[in-house]
Design an enzyme around this catalytic site. Structure first.
Site, PDB file in Angstrom:
ATOM      1  N   ASP A 175       0.838  -1.196   0.000  1.00 29.18           N
ATOM      2  CA  ASP A 175       0.000   0.000   0.000  1.00 29.18           C
ATOM      3  C   ASP A 175       0.870   1.243   0.000  1.00 29.18           C
ATOM      4  O   ASP A 175       1.938   1.268   0.609  1.00 29.18           O
ATOM      5  CB  ASP A 175      -0.934   0.009   1.215  1.00 29.18           C
ATOM      6  CG  ASP A 175      -0.181   0.052   2.539  1.00 29.18           C
ATOM      7  OD1 ASP A 175       0.012   1.159   3.077  1.00 29.18           O
ATOM      8  OD2 ASP A 175       0.233  -1.013   3.038  1.00 29.18           O
ATOM      9  N   SER A 176       0.421   2.274  -0.705  1.00 32.12           N
ATOM     10  CA  SER A 176       1.087   3.579  -0.744  1.00 32.12           C
ATOM     11  C   SER A 176       2.545   3.422  -1.184  1.00 32.12           C
ATOM     12  O   SER A 176       2.823   2.972  -2.278  1.00 32.12           O
ATOM     13  CB  SER A 176       0.970   4.256   0.628  1.00 32.12           C
ATOM     14  OG  SER A 176       1.377   5.595   0.577  1.00 32.12           O
ATOM     15  N   ALA A 177       3.488   3.770  -0.315  1.00 36.51           N
ATOM     16  CA  ALA A 177       4.899   3.610  -0.666  1.00 36.51           C
ATOM     17  C   ALA A 177       5.235   2.154  -0.927  1.00 36.51           C
ATOM     18  O   ALA A 177       6.083   1.841  -1.781  1.00 36.51           O
ATOM     19  CB  ALA A 177       5.771   4.160   0.458  1.00 36.51           C
TER      20      ALA A 177
ATOM     21  N   HIS B 247      -7.068   7.738   0.898  1.00 35.20           N
ATOM     22  CA  HIS B 247      -5.827   6.992   0.685  1.00 35.20           C
ATOM     23  C   HIS B 247      -5.829   5.717   1.532  1.00 35.20           C
ATOM     24  O   HIS B 247      -6.140   5.742   2.716  1.00 35.20           O
ATOM     25  CB  HIS B 247      -4.645   7.892   1.066  1.00 35.20           C
ATOM     26  CG  HIS B 247      -3.310   7.334   0.711  1.00 35.20           C
ATOM     27  ND1 HIS B 247      -2.949   6.992  -0.561  1.00 35.20           N
ATOM     28  CD2 HIS B 247      -2.216   7.070   1.492  1.00 35.20           C
ATOM     29  CE1 HIS B 247      -1.704   6.549  -0.580  1.00 35.20           C
ATOM     30  NE2 HIS B 247      -1.243   6.579   0.658  1.00 35.20           N
TER      31      HIS B 247
END
Length: 886
Positions: A249-251, A510
């Site tokens: 997830d994300s980074a 997010h």
């Protein structure tokens, strides 16, 4: 006070109360105005959870990055129902992964872009902390013994009892590359392992800014190699890549995608697929949603700022002239290393000569120097794309730290401070830092990609998905190809479309999976689980997405209404006697997420079967809320992309055509460039921080000087105590140096007080390298660099050291007055790498409290959702009746 459970509670409690009253007021206003349209924030639980997470992140950016890292990387015991086996990937595997990256970069890029091949291999621990995770009920009950009949260690036994679980998720957590850990994501990872009826392998990679790019990517590649090519010391058997799915997830999504491209480019067997949850793939922030969706997302408006410390920002006090200023010269700086932010005397003189010779041009003036710009014919997406080859790329595609201006008459701005913690400003356009500018995203394994419609990264995620599925329609900008030979080769080499399933969730922010109690998240968890199980199954066939292969009966909800023939192919078959859950877990099997997913999948599967029978030649076909697209380059008609929107109830619908999506119409020449609006907004936030924390910034500079003196004294003492490096004596042969190091071992413990044959480099081997300014590998002014150097000198030396010095009695006296210094034990390493051990009761840590809150909300929401699922079942049945009648 720093980030802690107490400070978080003090900061968040007023937010909870304020949100409660605002929520009631907003609902009353909607009722008064007869607004019937539902929003995610109409749910009081989501409203509260959303603002709690947002408030916590805001608390984090008001404190030092070290404080936030420590809180989110504090070890928290796993729940009683989970089987967790912590392991450490050895340095030998890290070295294999380093060799892969060294080959990928090549000598020139390693020197000018990365800053060398040694510094990012330096680490404080003797490996990478990871965890095997699954549910205890899935463990094998077979008795296990060693060859000599003795009982195995508990960790080894747990790992071996997982061996029969074939699906494996290699999970890479998010946190802006700088915070977060296995501990912040453990409950989510446990849930994935439970739903796929398999196991997960979570990696606690090194974090920036102490360990910037490519350190985290190096650790992720090491983790994958550890799974498919385990060393002799590993308990698990080699896992086939076809049984592994990368997820992040994300980074973490960024790192998964970057790792896939490296594996593809280097010809290493790739996993069965990848799950990218709100992946952060454009660190230049060049898409519109980064500015438009700030009010509907949890990401701070001004980005991940931090209270000044010895570590970050690199320049606590703003440089003379400001952090952002009008450019002083026309030629853009060379890509790569951050030392261009602090130019040499020769470069300064060159800039002055250039300015004397001519006036600095505006952006429009630079553009006018390029003439005869042509256009390509219309692509299959119906868009006109500019050709970069007929104009001067250097003058139009501004290289960092220059900024692309909105007003073409304006003189371009130039950044004089590092704006992202993960990479230097000049590195932000590198394809492994911002995968959105990869030369090609084709020839990758199937991707299941999730985004929230309200998140700031929405546009780049949508664009990324279409770039992967349609390489010819969304080419990379010319500047990327000019700067990288590998990217230029990849454009021609990897042209096969990557199969992509894109889902954009209404009203979600997010990483929506954090809010696991929402209908959207429940649907996402089930969809991810189905994708993983299908991608790793032996019957995956030609279509990687279960929606395209599942017979309608398999997705049926009301099993009691099925005939005996249908039951053989239904969920009853999946939960057979061999793998059925225990009676106490029946409710998990029949969760809302399962039912919602199966209802939608049943409707899709019905119509997919009909479509395949009729025709597969059309380019884009709408099926029950799913836009299925085929490739012009493929004659077999197999689908390459599923494009969906998902509402707050977990019900899918068709995504609008590509020509109606604004972010897909952006010129490729403007993607992956730092633009004026986000740059200015960051500058405004940083200026505010510079004023608020002016005193702390000056203190940080003074503390840096103090640490510098302390490190220099330690190095001087080490020399006096016998520290000797290769090349500093008559011993020139490396093999002889290794033998000498073994003889000079000061401890019987092979991991303490010895020279490690598998540790290649240390902080004292980097004289000719130029790592990013924040990297502690070469710094001499932070407590973490002090701990790293001490570890390497006295406890775990690389093969470049000939001796391990022995501490003098005076050192023990000094340590008595310093609680952070113990000459008898290795020093604690940076919290960006090593987990912290809390002094409070583990059960009272904020991460455990947050999980308890989520589980309570989930229980309450399940009661409310039961009625809705029943209604949906009736609607699905009605659809089938209408279809049969037709």
């Amino acid at each position: 006070m720093g980030v802690s459970t107490v400070s978080a509670a003090i900061h968040i409690t007023p937010v909870v109360i304020q949100t409660f009253f605002k929520h009631g007021k907003r609902r009353a206003q909607k009722f008064k105005n007869s607004v019937e349209e539902e929003e995610a924030l109409d749910d009081i639980f989501f409203d509260e959870a959303f603002h709690i997470v947002k408030a916590f992140i805001e608390l984090g950016v008001r404190n030092t990055i070290e404080s936030l890292q420590s809180f989110t990387n504090t070890h928290v015991p796993a729940p009683y129902w989970a089987a967790v086996a912590p392991i450490q990937i050895p340095l030998s595997v890290c070295n294999d992964a380093a060799d892969v990256l060294i080959d990928w970069f090549g000598p020139k890029e390693l020197k000018h872009v990365v800053g060398g091949e040694r510094w990012w291999q330096v680490r404080g621990l003797d490996g990478i902390d990871c965890e095997w995770i699954t549910e205890k009920e899935y463990l094998s009950s077979d008795p296990l013994r060693t060859d000599d009949g003795k009982n195995l260690a508990k960790t080894d036994e747990t790992i071996l009892r997982m061996e029969h679980l074939e699906p494996v998720i290699l999970y890479v957590h998010g946190g802006g590359f700088s915070w977060g850990s296995i501990n912040t994501h453990r409950y989510q990872i446990i849930r994935y392992a439970r739903k796929i009826r398999g196991r997960a392998f979570a990696v606690n990679y090194r974090k920036a800014p102490q360990y910037p790019f490519p350190c985290p990517l190096h650790d992720v590649l090491s983790s994958y190699l550890y799974l498919i090519q385990p060393p002799i010391s590993a308990c698990h058997k080699a896992i086939s890549p076809s049984k592994i799915v990368l997820a992040g997830d994300s980074a973490g999504g960024n790192l998964c995608l970057a790792a896939l491209t490296v594996l593809r480019d280097m010809g290493i067997p790739m996993p069965a697929g990848a799950v990218l949850i709100s992946p952060w793939v454009d660190l230049t922030h060049s898409f519109p949603s980064i500015m438009h969706n700030t009010n509907t997302d949890i990401i701070p408006v001004h980005g991940f700022l931090a209270k000044p410390s010895t570590l970050w920002p690199v320049d606590p006090v703003p440089p003379k002239g400001g952090r952002v200023r009008p450019t002083k010269s026309n030629p853009p700086p060379e890509p790569g290393h951050a030392d261009t932010l602090h130019p040499s005397v020769d470069r300064v003189q060159g800039d002055q000569d250039a300015n004397t010779a001519e006036t600095v041009q505006s952006q429009e003036g630079m553009l006018q120097q390029s003439e005869d710009r042509a256009f390509r014919p219309e692509s299959s997406a119906g868009r006109k794309l500019e050709v970069e080859e007929d104009y001067d790329i250097d003058l139009w595609e501004t290289k960092p730290p220059k900024v692309l201006m909105e007003d073409p008459e304006a003189v371009p701005l130039e950044l004089r401070s590092q704006i992202q913690q993960y990479a230097t400003t000049e590195q932000l356009t590198h394809p492994l830092v911002s995968p959105i500018v990869q030369g090609s995203l084709g020839n990758l394994p199937p991707l299941y990609i999730i985004a929230g419609d309200g998140e700031v990264l929405r546009d780049e995620i949508i664009y990324l998905s279409h770039r992967a599925a349609h390489p010819a329609d969304y080419p990379v900008r010319g500047g990327v190809l000019k700067d990288g030979n590998r990217q230029k080769e990849n454009v021609a080499k990897f042209t096969t479309p990557t199969k992509v399933h894109l889902q954009v969730f209404d009203d979600m922010c997010h990483v929506l999976t954090v809010f696991s109690f929402t209908q959207s998240a429940k649907y996402a968890y089930r969809s991810i689980a189905e994708f993983v199980k299908h991608a790793t199954s032996d019957q995956v066939g030609l279509e990687p997405f279960p929606e395209l292969q599942r017979p309608p009966s398999r997705a049926s909800v009301d099993s009691e209404a099925l005939g005996e023939h249908s039951k053989k192919h239904s969920l009853f078959q999946i939960f057979s006697k061999k793998t059925s859950p225990k009676p106490g877990n029946v409710l998990r099997q029949q969760s809302t997420g399962v039912k919602l997913y199966n209802q939608e999948a049943a409707a899709v599967a019905d119509q997919v079967q009909d479509l395949v029978k009729e025709s597969s030649s059309s380019q884009s076909t709408v099926i029950q809320g799913v836009r299925l697209e085929t490739s012009n380059a493929r004659k077999d008609g197999h689908f390459i992309m599923i494009r969906e929107r998902v509402d707050i109830r977990g019900v899918t619908r068709d995504m609008e055509p590509r020509e109606d999506i604004p972010c897909l119409q952006i010129k490729q020449s403007e993607i992956g460039l730092i633009k004026e609006a986000p740059c200015t907004r960051w500058s405004e936030g940083q200026q505010k921080w510079d004023i608020v924390f002016a005193h702390e910034a000056k203190k940080a500079l003074k503390h840096r000087k103090k640490i510098e003196r302390k490190i220099q004294n330690m190095l001087d003492n080490a020399r006096d105590q016998g520290l000797l490096l290769v090349g500093e004596s008559n011993v020139t042969d490396r093999a002889q140096a290794r033998n000498a190091s073994t003889e000079r071992s000061t401890s019987a413990n092979p991991k303490d007080g010895t020279i490690r044959d598998d540790r290649r480099w240390g902080p004292l081997d980097l004289d000719d390298e130029r790592p990013p300014p924040s990297a502690i590998a070469k710094r001499r002014d932070t407590p973490e660099s002090l701990a790293l150097i001490k570890m390497i000198i006295y406890h775990s030396a690389p093969v470049t050291h000939l001796t391990v010095p022995k501490l003098k009695p005076l050192d023990a006296v000094r340590a008595a007055f310093d609680p952070h210094d113990d000459p008898m034990r290795p020093p604690k390493q940076s919290v960006s790498e090593e987990q912290a051990r809390g002094h409070i009761i583990p059960g009272m840590h904020g991460l455990r409290i947050w999980d308890a809150i989520l589980r309570y909300i989930m229980a309450e929401k399940s009661k409310k959702a039961a009625g809705y699922v029943k209604d949906r079942a009736g609607i699905t049945e009605e659809r089938k009746v209408r279809k049969d009648a037709v």
